[in-house]
Design a protein around this motif. Structure first.
Motif, mmCIF file in Angstrom:
data_model
loop_
_atom_site.group_PDB
_atom_site.id
_atom_site.type_symbol
_atom_site.label_atom_id
_atom_site.label_comp_id
_atom_site.label_asym_id
_atom_site.label_seq_id
_atom_site.Cartn_x
_atom_site.Cartn_y
_atom_site.Cartn_z
ATOM 1 N N GLY A 64 0.849 -1.183 0.000
ATOM 2 C CA GLY A 64 0.000 0.000 0.000
ATOM 3 C C GLY A 64 0.884 1.232 0.000
ATOM 4 N N GLU A 65 0.726 2.074 1.004
ATOM 5 C CA GLU A 65 1.577 3.270 1.141
ATOM 6 C C GLU A 65 2.714 3.055 2.126
ATOM 7 N N GLU A 66 2.809 1.855 2.677
ATOM 8 C CA GLU A 66 3.791 1.566 3.724
ATOM 9 C C GLU A 66 5.062 0.979 3.123
ATOM 10 N N ALA A 67 6.221 1.577 3.442
ATOM 11 C CA ALA A 67 7.511 1.089 2.949
ATOM 12 C C ALA A 67 8.014 -0.035 3.837
ATOM 13 N N LEU A 68 8.421 -1.129 3.208
ATOM 14 C CA LEU A 68 8.934 -2.292 3.930
ATOM 15 C C LEU A 68 10.438 -2.463 3.770
ATOM 16 N N GLY A 69 11.011 -1.911 2.715
ATOM 17 C CA GLY A 69 12.442 -2.057 2.475
ATOM 18 C C GLY A 69 12.849 -1.297 1.236
ATOM 19 N N PHE A 70 14.158 -1.146 1.057
ATOM 20 C CA PHE A 70 14.657 -0.433 -0.112
ATOM 21 C C PHE A 70 16.093 -0.844 -0.398
ATOM 22 N N ALA A 71 16.527 -0.535 -1.599
ATOM 23 C CA ALA A 71 17.928 -0.680 -1.996
ATOM 24 C C ALA A 71 18.289 0.501 -2.886
ATOM 25 N N THR A 72 19.511 0.981 -2.767
ATOM 26 C CA THR A 72 20.001 2.064 -3.622
ATOM 27 C C THR A 72 21.333 1.672 -4.233
ATOM 28 N N ALA A 73 21.597 2.190 -5.431
ATOM 29 C CA ALA A 73 22.825 1.843 -6.147
ATOM 30 C C ALA A 73 23.127 2.924 -7.170
ATOM 31 N N TRP A 74 24.358 2.910 -7.697
ATOM 32 C CA TRP A 74 24.758 3.818 -8.766
ATOM 33 C C TRP A 74 25.984 3.256 -9.458
ATOM 34 N N THR A 75 26.435 3.939 -10.479
ATOM 35 C CA THR A 75 27.602 3.493 -11.234
ATOM 36 C C THR A 75 28.869 4.008 -10.563
ATOM 37 N N THR A 76 29.796 3.102 -10.284
ATOM 38 C CA THR A 76 31.066 3.498 -9.676
ATOM 39 C C THR A 76 31.895 4.277 -10.691
ATOM 40 N N PRO A 77 32.348 5.479 -10.332
ATOM 41 C CA PRO A 77 33.099 6.289 -11.305
ATOM 42 C C PRO A 77 34.509 5.773 -11.540
ATOM 43 N N ASN A 78 35.094 6.259 -12.618
ATOM 44 C CA ASN A 78 36.478 5.967 -12.970
ATOM 45 C C ASN A 78 37.198 7.304 -13.168
ATOM 46 N N PRO A 79 38.292 7.584 -12.419
ATOM 47 C CA PRO A 79 38.998 6.672 -11.513
ATOM 48 C C PRO A 79 38.220 6.394 -10.232
ATOM 49 N N LEU A 80 38.634 5.341 -9.554
ATOM 50 C CA LEU A 80 37.990 4.951 -8.315
ATOM 51 C C LEU A 80 38.144 6.080 -7.301
ATOM 52 N N PRO A 81 37.058 6.506 -6.670
ATOM 53 C CA PRO A 81 37.157 7.606 -5.697
ATOM 54 C C PRO A 81 38.085 7.268 -4.538
ATOM 55 N N THR A 82 38.488 8.287 -3.829
ATOM 56 C CA THR A 82 39.408 8.111 -2.702
ATOM 57 C C THR A 82 38.735 8.426 -1.366
ATOM 58 N N ASP A 83 37.406 8.628 -1.381
ATOM 59 C CA ASP A 83 36.700 8.871 -0.127
ATOM 60 C C ASP A 83 35.936 7.617 0.285
ATOM 61 N N ARG A 84 35.120 7.750 1.344
ATOM 62 C CA ARG A 84 34.313 6.648 1.858
ATOM 63 C C ARG A 84 35.185 5.407 2.090
ATOM 64 N N CYS A 85 34.738 4.236 1.659
ATOM 65 C CA CYS A 85 35.501 2.996 1.876
ATOM 66 C C CYS A 85 36.208 2.522 0.623
ATOM 67 N N TYR A 86 36.248 3.352 -0.416
ATOM 68 C CA TYR A 86 36.888 2.931 -1.665
ATOM 69 C C TYR A 86 38.369 2.560 -1.478
ATOM 70 N N PRO A 87 39.153 3.326 -0.701
ATOM 71 C CA PRO A 87 40.552 2.926 -0.536
ATOM 72 C C PRO A 87 40.705 1.536 0.073
ATOM 73 N N GLN A 88 39.828 1.178 1.008
ATOM 74 C CA GLN A 88 39.902 -0.155 1.598
ATOM 75 C C GLN A 88 39.560 -1.230 0.572
ATOM 76 N N ALA A 89 38.570 -0.942 -0.273
ATOM 77 C CA ALA A 89 38.217 -1.907 -1.318
ATOM 78 C C ALA A 89 39.374 -2.091 -2.284
ATOM 79 N N ALA A 90 40.012 -0.973 -2.690
ATOM 80 C CA ALA A 90 41.138 -1.045 -3.620
ATOM 81 C C ALA A 90 42.318 -1.770 -2.996
#
Length: 212
Positions: A64-90
Motif C-alpha cells: 500500500g503506502e507503507e515502505a517495507l524495504g529499499f535498496a540504492t545503487a549507482w555506477t562506480t566512477p572511474n577513476p575509483l574515488p578516494t573517499d568513503r571505503c573505496y581505498p579499503q576496497a582497492a
C-alpha cells in the motif's frame, strides 16, 4: 498484502524520504550497526545528492503506502574515488583489479528491510531489482565482516566474496554479483593448509611439533 517493488532512476525517490528514513532506522538500529536517529537523518540528507549520481537506481518495496524495504545503487566512477571505503576496497583487491572490477559497475550502496520482513525473501527481491539491468551484469557491494548475517545472506544468494579480511576484525568485504564476469577470478579465502603458519618445517623425529 504482497509488497510491490518499484524501481526509481532519479529524484522522484525523494518523495518517499520519510518512509526510507523509518526503514533505515529499523534496519540498522541494532547490532552490529547500532545506528540511531542521527544516522538515519544523515542518510536521507545524503540521498538528495546520491540521486544525482550517474546510473542511480533504487528499488522500494511498498505494501500500500507503507515502505517495507529499499535498496540504492549507482555506477562506480572511474577513476575509483578516494573517499568513503573505496581505498579499503582497492587495497583488498589491488589497484588494477579495483579499477577493472569496480569502475563502471553497479555499486549497491544500501540494502535495508524492516525487521518484521526478515526471512520473507524481500531483501533478495530488492537486491535483484536494483541490479537487474547492471551493465554487463557487473554489480558489487561492500559489507562489514562484523555482520555474519549479511555475509551469509550474500553468499546464499550467489554473491562471491572477493576480499578476505580477518573474520575476527572490523574490516570491510567486497562482494561481486552472480553475473559479474570477474567473479571466477576472485581469490578464495586462505585455509589453514595454505596459510603461512601451516608451512613451518616438520619437527625432527622423536621431538614434539612446535606449539600453535
Amino acid at each position: 498484502m504482497n509488497p510491490v517493488i518499484r524501481v526509481f532512476k532519479g529524484a522522484d525517490l525523494l518523495a518517499h524520504s520519510a518512509a526510507l528514513r523509518a526503514v533505515y532506522l529499523d534496519a540498522f538500529s541494532g547490532p552490529p550497526w547500532n545506528e540511531g536517529e542521527e544516522k538515519a537523518v544523515e542518510f536521507t540528507k545524503r540521498l538528495t545528492l546520491d540521486v544525482r549520481r550517474p546510473g542511480f537506481t533504487a528499488a522500494l518495496a511498498l505494501a500500500g503506502e507503507e515502505a517495507l524495504g529499499f535498496a540504492t545503487a549507482w555506477t562506480t566512477p572511474n577513476p575509483l574515488p578516494t573517499d568513503r571505503c573505496y581505498p579499503q576496497a582497492a587495497a583488498g583487491l589491488g589497484p588494477d583489479r579495483g579499477v577493472d572490477w569496480l569502475c563502471g559497475a553497479r555499486e549497491v550502496d544500501e540494502l535495508a528491510v524492516r525487521g518484521d520482513t526478515r526471512g520473507t525473501g524481500l531483501a533478495a527481491e530488492l537486491l535483484r531489482a536494483v541490479t537487474a539491468d547492471a551493465p554487463e551484469g557487473r554489480s558489487w557491494l561492500l559489507t562489514s565482516v562484523r555482520s555474519g548475517r549479511a555475509m551469509s545472506f550474500y553468499r546464499r544468494h550467489g554473491w562471491t566474496q572477493a576480499t578476505h579480511p580477518s573474520p575476527d576484525g572490523t574490516g570491510i568485504v567486497v562482494f561481486l554479483s552472480p553475473r559479474h564476469p570477474a567473479r571466477s577470478l576472485a581469490a578464495p579465502p586462505l585455509t589453514r593448509a595454505s596459510s603461512p603458519a601451516s608451512k613451518r618445517p616438520a619437527a625432527p623425529p622423536g621431538t614434539a611439533p612446535p606449539a600453535g
